[in-house]
Scaffold this motif. Structure first.
Motif, PDB file in Angstrom:
ATOM      1  N   HIS A 187       0.837  -1.204   0.000  1.00  0.00           N
ATOM      2  CA  HIS A 187       0.000   0.000   0.000  1.00  0.00           C
ATOM      3  C   HIS A 187       0.865   1.244   0.000  1.00  0.00           C
ATOM      4  O   HIS A 187       1.923   1.275   0.639  1.00  0.00           O
ATOM      5  CB  HIS A 187      -0.889   0.017   1.247  1.00  0.00           C
ATOM      6  CG  HIS A 187      -1.780  -1.169   1.358  1.00  0.00           C
ATOM      7  ND1 HIS A 187      -3.046  -1.195   0.835  1.00  0.00           N
ATOM      8  CD2 HIS A 187      -1.570  -2.388   1.923  1.00  0.00           C
ATOM      9  CE1 HIS A 187      -3.599  -2.381   1.085  1.00  0.00           C
ATOM     10  NE2 HIS A 187      -2.734  -3.117   1.734  1.00  0.00           N
ATOM     11  N   ILE A 188       0.390   2.285  -0.684  1.00  0.00           N
ATOM     12  CA  ILE A 188       1.085   3.575  -0.699  1.00  0.00           C
ATOM     13  C   ILE A 188       0.124   4.682  -0.294  1.00  0.00           C
ATOM     14  O   ILE A 188      -1.086   4.516  -0.321  1.00  0.00           O
ATOM     15  CB  ILE A 188       1.717   3.874  -2.079  1.00  0.00           C
ATOM     16  CG1 ILE A 188       0.644   3.908  -3.173  1.00  0.00           C
ATOM     17  CG2 ILE A 188       2.792   2.840  -2.419  1.00  0.00           C
ATOM     18  CD1 ILE A 188       1.196   4.334  -4.554  1.00  0.00           C
ATOM     19  N   TYR A 189       0.711   5.832   0.078  1.00  0.00           N
ATOM     20  CA  TYR A 189      -0.054   6.994   0.565  1.00  0.00           C
ATOM     21  C   TYR A 189      -0.940   6.621   1.762  1.00  0.00           C
ATOM     22  O   TYR A 189      -2.069   7.094   1.891  1.00  0.00           O
ATOM     23  CB  TYR A 189      -0.904   7.603  -0.555  1.00  0.00           C
ATOM     24  CG  TYR A 189      -0.120   8.496  -1.482  1.00  0.00           C
ATOM     25  CD1 TYR A 189       0.081   9.842  -1.191  1.00  0.00           C
ATOM     26  CD2 TYR A 189       0.437   7.994  -2.651  1.00  0.00           C
ATOM     27  CE1 TYR A 189       0.812  10.655  -2.036  1.00  0.00           C
ATOM     28  CE2 TYR A 189       1.174   8.802  -3.510  1.00  0.00           C
ATOM     29  CZ  TYR A 189       1.343  10.139  -3.190  1.00  0.00           C
ATOM     30  OH  TYR A 189       2.076  10.948  -4.030  1.00  0.00           O
ATOM     31  N   CYS A 190      -0.377   5.781   2.639  1.00  0.00           N
ATOM     32  CA  CYS A 190      -1.183   5.271   3.757  1.00  0.00           C
ATOM     33  C   CYS A 190      -1.615   6.371   4.717  1.00  0.00           C
ATOM     34  O   CYS A 190      -2.640   6.237   5.384  1.00  0.00           O
ATOM     35  CB  CYS A 190      -0.414   4.189   4.494  1.00  0.00           C
ATOM     36  SG  CYS A 190      -0.169   2.719   3.461  1.00  0.00           S
ATOM     37  N   GLU A 191      -0.844   7.480   4.777  1.00  0.00           N
ATOM     38  CA  GLU A 191      -1.241   8.522   5.733  1.00  0.00           C
ATOM     39  C   GLU A 191      -2.472   9.295   5.256  1.00  0.00           C
ATOM     40  O   GLU A 191      -3.068  10.026   6.038  1.00  0.00           O
ATOM     41  CB  GLU A 191      -0.079   9.446   6.066  1.00  0.00           C
ATOM     42  CG  GLU A 191       0.405  10.300   4.932  1.00  0.00           C
ATOM     43  CD  GLU A 191       1.655  11.083   5.336  1.00  0.00           C
ATOM     44  OE1 GLU A 191       2.481  10.542   6.082  1.00  0.00           O
ATOM     45  OE2 GLU A 191       1.789  12.239   4.897  1.00  0.00           O
ATOM     46  N   ASP A 192      -2.861   9.108   4.006  1.00  0.00           N
ATOM     47  CA  ASP A 192      -4.090   9.738   3.515  1.00  0.00           C
ATOM     48  C   ASP A 192      -5.302   8.810   3.627  1.00  0.00           C
ATOM     49  O   ASP A 192      -6.413   9.180   3.239  1.00  0.00           O
ATOM     50  CB  ASP A 192      -3.942  10.129   2.038  1.00  0.00           C
ATOM     51  CG  ASP A 192      -3.002  11.315   1.840  1.00  0.00           C
ATOM     52  OD1 ASP A 192      -2.631  11.949   2.845  1.00  0.00           O
ATOM     53  OD2 ASP A 192      -2.639  11.595   0.688  1.00  0.00           O
ATOM     54  N   ALA A 193      -5.113   7.611   4.158  1.00  0.00           N
ATOM     55  CA  ALA A 193      -6.199   6.628   4.213  1.00  0.00           C
ATOM     56  C   ALA A 193      -7.353   7.129   5.079  1.00  0.00           C
ATOM     57  O   ALA A 193      -7.166   7.931   5.997  1.00  0.00           O
ATOM     58  CB  ALA A 193      -5.672   5.305   4.763  1.00  0.00           C
ATOM     59  N   GLY A 194      -8.533   6.625   4.789  1.00  0.00           N
ATOM     60  CA  GLY A 194      -9.695   6.963   5.591  1.00  0.00           C
ATOM     61  C   GLY A 194      -9.599   6.378   6.987  1.00  0.00           C
ATOM     62  O   GLY A 194      -8.842   5.428   7.225  1.00  0.00           O
ATOM     63  N   ASP A 195     -10.385   6.926   7.894  1.00  0.00           N
ATOM     64  CA  ASP A 195     -10.325   6.469   9.288  1.00  0.00           C
ATOM     65  C   ASP A 195     -11.327   5.347   9.556  1.00  0.00           C
ATOM     66  O   ASP A 195     -11.507   4.932  10.693  1.00  0.00           O
ATOM     67  CB  ASP A 195     -10.567   7.633  10.244  1.00  0.00           C
ATOM     68  CG  ASP A 195     -11.933   8.276  10.054  1.00  0.00           C
ATOM     69  OD1 ASP A 195     -12.737   7.789   9.208  1.00  0.00           O
ATOM     70  OD2 ASP A 195     -12.207   9.273  10.745  1.00  0.00           O
ATOM     71  N   TYR A 196     -11.981   4.850   8.526  1.00  0.00           N
ATOM     72  CA  TYR A 196     -13.045   3.872   8.713  1.00  0.00           C
ATOM     73  C   TYR A 196     -12.634   2.465   8.288  1.00  0.00           C
ATOM     74  O   TYR A 196     -13.476   1.583   8.212  1.00  0.00           O
ATOM     75  CB  TYR A 196     -14.295   4.305   7.937  1.00  0.00           C
ATOM     76  CG  TYR A 196     -14.055   4.502   6.456  1.00  0.00           C
ATOM     77  CD1 TYR A 196     -14.193   3.444   5.561  1.00  0.00           C
ATOM     78  CD2 TYR A 196     -13.655   5.739   5.957  1.00  0.00           C
ATOM     79  CE1 TYR A 196     -13.939   3.604   4.212  1.00  0.00           C
ATOM     80  CE2 TYR A 196     -13.397   5.902   4.611  1.00  0.00           C
ATOM     81  CZ  TYR A 196     -13.544   4.844   3.751  1.00  0.00           C
ATOM     82  OH  TYR A 196     -13.270   5.017   2.422  1.00  0.00           O
ATOM     83  N   TYR A 197     -11.356   2.268   7.954  1.00  0.00           N
ATOM     84  CA  TYR A 197     -10.912   0.925   7.580  1.00  0.00           C
ATOM     85  C   TYR A 197      -9.478   0.699   8.015  1.00  0.00           C
ATOM     86  O   TYR A 197      -8.731   1.645   8.245  1.00  0.00           O
ATOM     87  CB  TYR A 197     -11.057   0.682   6.072  1.00  0.00           C
ATOM     88  CG  TYR A 197     -10.278   1.629   5.175  1.00  0.00           C
ATOM     89  CD1 TYR A 197     -10.843   2.803   4.698  1.00  0.00           C
ATOM     90  CD2 TYR A 197      -8.968   1.337   4.789  1.00  0.00           C
ATOM     91  CE1 TYR A 197     -10.143   3.655   3.864  1.00  0.00           C
ATOM     92  CE2 TYR A 197      -8.260   2.196   3.953  1.00  0.00           C
ATOM     93  CZ  TYR A 197      -8.853   3.352   3.495  1.00  0.00           C
ATOM     94  OH  TYR A 197      -8.147   4.205   2.666  1.00  0.00           O
ATOM     95  N   GLN A 198      -9.120  -0.588   8.118  1.00  0.00           N
ATOM     96  CA  GLN A 198      -7.758  -0.998   8.421  1.00  0.00           C
ATOM     97  C   GLN A 198      -7.064  -1.341   7.111  1.00  0.00           C
ATOM     98  O   GLN A 198      -7.667  -1.948   6.233  1.00  0.00           O
ATOM     99  CB  GLN A 198      -7.761  -2.238   9.329  1.00  0.00           C
ATOM    100  CG  GLN A 198      -8.393  -2.009  10.689  1.00  0.00           C
ATOM    101  CD  GLN A 198      -7.609  -1.017  11.530  1.00  0.00           C
ATOM    102  OE1 GLN A 198      -6.384  -1.103  11.603  1.00  0.00           O
ATOM    103  NE2 GLN A 198      -8.307  -0.079  12.149  1.00  0.00           N
ATOM    104  N   ILE A 199      -5.803  -0.950   6.994  1.00  0.00           N
ATOM    105  CA  ILE A 199      -5.023  -1.312   5.817  1.00  0.00           C
ATOM    106  C   ILE A 199      -4.394  -2.675   6.071  1.00  0.00           C
ATOM    107  O   ILE A 199      -3.623  -2.849   7.011  1.00  0.00           O
ATOM    108  CB  ILE A 199      -3.938  -0.256   5.541  1.00  0.00           C
ATOM    109  CG1 ILE A 199      -4.591   1.098   5.262  1.00  0.00           C
ATOM    110  CG2 ILE A 199      -3.057  -0.694   4.377  1.00  0.00           C
ATOM    111  CD1 ILE A 199      -3.608   2.236   5.127  1.00  0.00           C
ATOM    112  N   THR A 200      -4.763  -3.649   5.256  1.00  0.00           N
ATOM    113  CA  THR A 200      -4.263  -5.002   5.466  1.00  0.00           C
ATOM    114  C   THR A 200      -3.808  -5.606   4.137  1.00  0.00           C
ATOM    115  O   THR A 200      -4.202  -5.150   3.063  1.00  0.00           O
ATOM    116  CB  THR A 200      -5.353  -5.920   6.060  1.00  0.00           C
ATOM    117  OG1 THR A 200      -6.474  -5.936   5.176  1.00  0.00           O
ATOM    118  CG2 THR A 200      -5.803  -5.424   7.425  1.00  0.00           C
ATOM    119  N   GLY A 201      -3.022  -6.644   4.225  1.00  0.00           N
ATOM    120  CA  GLY A 201      -2.561  -7.365   3.050  1.00  0.00           C
ATOM    121  C   GLY A 201      -1.290  -6.770   2.482  1.00  0.00           C
ATOM    122  O   GLY A 201      -0.983  -5.594   2.692  1.00  0.00           O
TER     123      GLY A 201
END
Ligand SMILES: [Zn+2]
Ligand SMILES: [Zn+2]
Length: 138
Positions: free
Chosen positions: A108-122
């Motif tokens: 995954h890239i740009y993780c600091e822009d991710a939404g607050d409603y999900y977990q980044i996995t995989g």
């Protein structure tokens, strides 16, 4: 990987074929990808020499930045492509590929822009402000 892979938008107006190696899938959580897709972008990529648009009915390009364009279907709204200016490859929204992809999610890239409603996995990496340029296929 010599088998031709096909893909399309939801309405079928835009179709494409890939006849070379596809890059593993990268999740991009940047604000632009989140807006365009409604969640985040999961994209593979391929060298332009292996990529052919076989029907472009509805294919529309939008520039969200000065450095790249985003292809989508103006009829059904499907997110399709992302292409940096001057790049020799195109990123393809993984969900538009037909059938089994045989691909893995690499990270995954740009993780600091991710939404607050999900977990980044995989995948095996999570990067922050990494340019889309790291998405270059092999
Ligand atoms: Zn469409
Ligand atoms: Zn992005």
């Amino acid at each position: 990987m010599s088998k031709v892979k096909k893909g399309s938008c939801l309405c079928g107006g835009v179709t494409y074929e890939v006849n070379g190696p596809l890059r593993p899938i990268i999740g991009c959580h940047c604000t632009q990808c989140r807006k365009q897709t409604g969640h985040y972008m999961a994209a593979t990529g391929v060298k332009l020499s292996y990529f052919t648009v076989t029907s472009d009915r509805g294919l529309t390009w939008y520039r969200a930045s000065d450095t790249a364009r985003r292809g989508f279907c103006a009829t059904c709204g499907s997110t399709l492509f992302w292409q940096a200016d001057g790049a020799d490859y195109i990123a393809i929204a993984a969900g538009t590929l037909d059938g089994e992809t045989g691909l893995d999610l690499s990270g995954h890239i740009y993780c600091e822009d991710a939404g607050d409603y999900y977990q980044i996995t995989g995948g095996t990496f999570q990067k922050d402000q990494t340019g889309h340029s790291v998405e270059t296929p092999e």
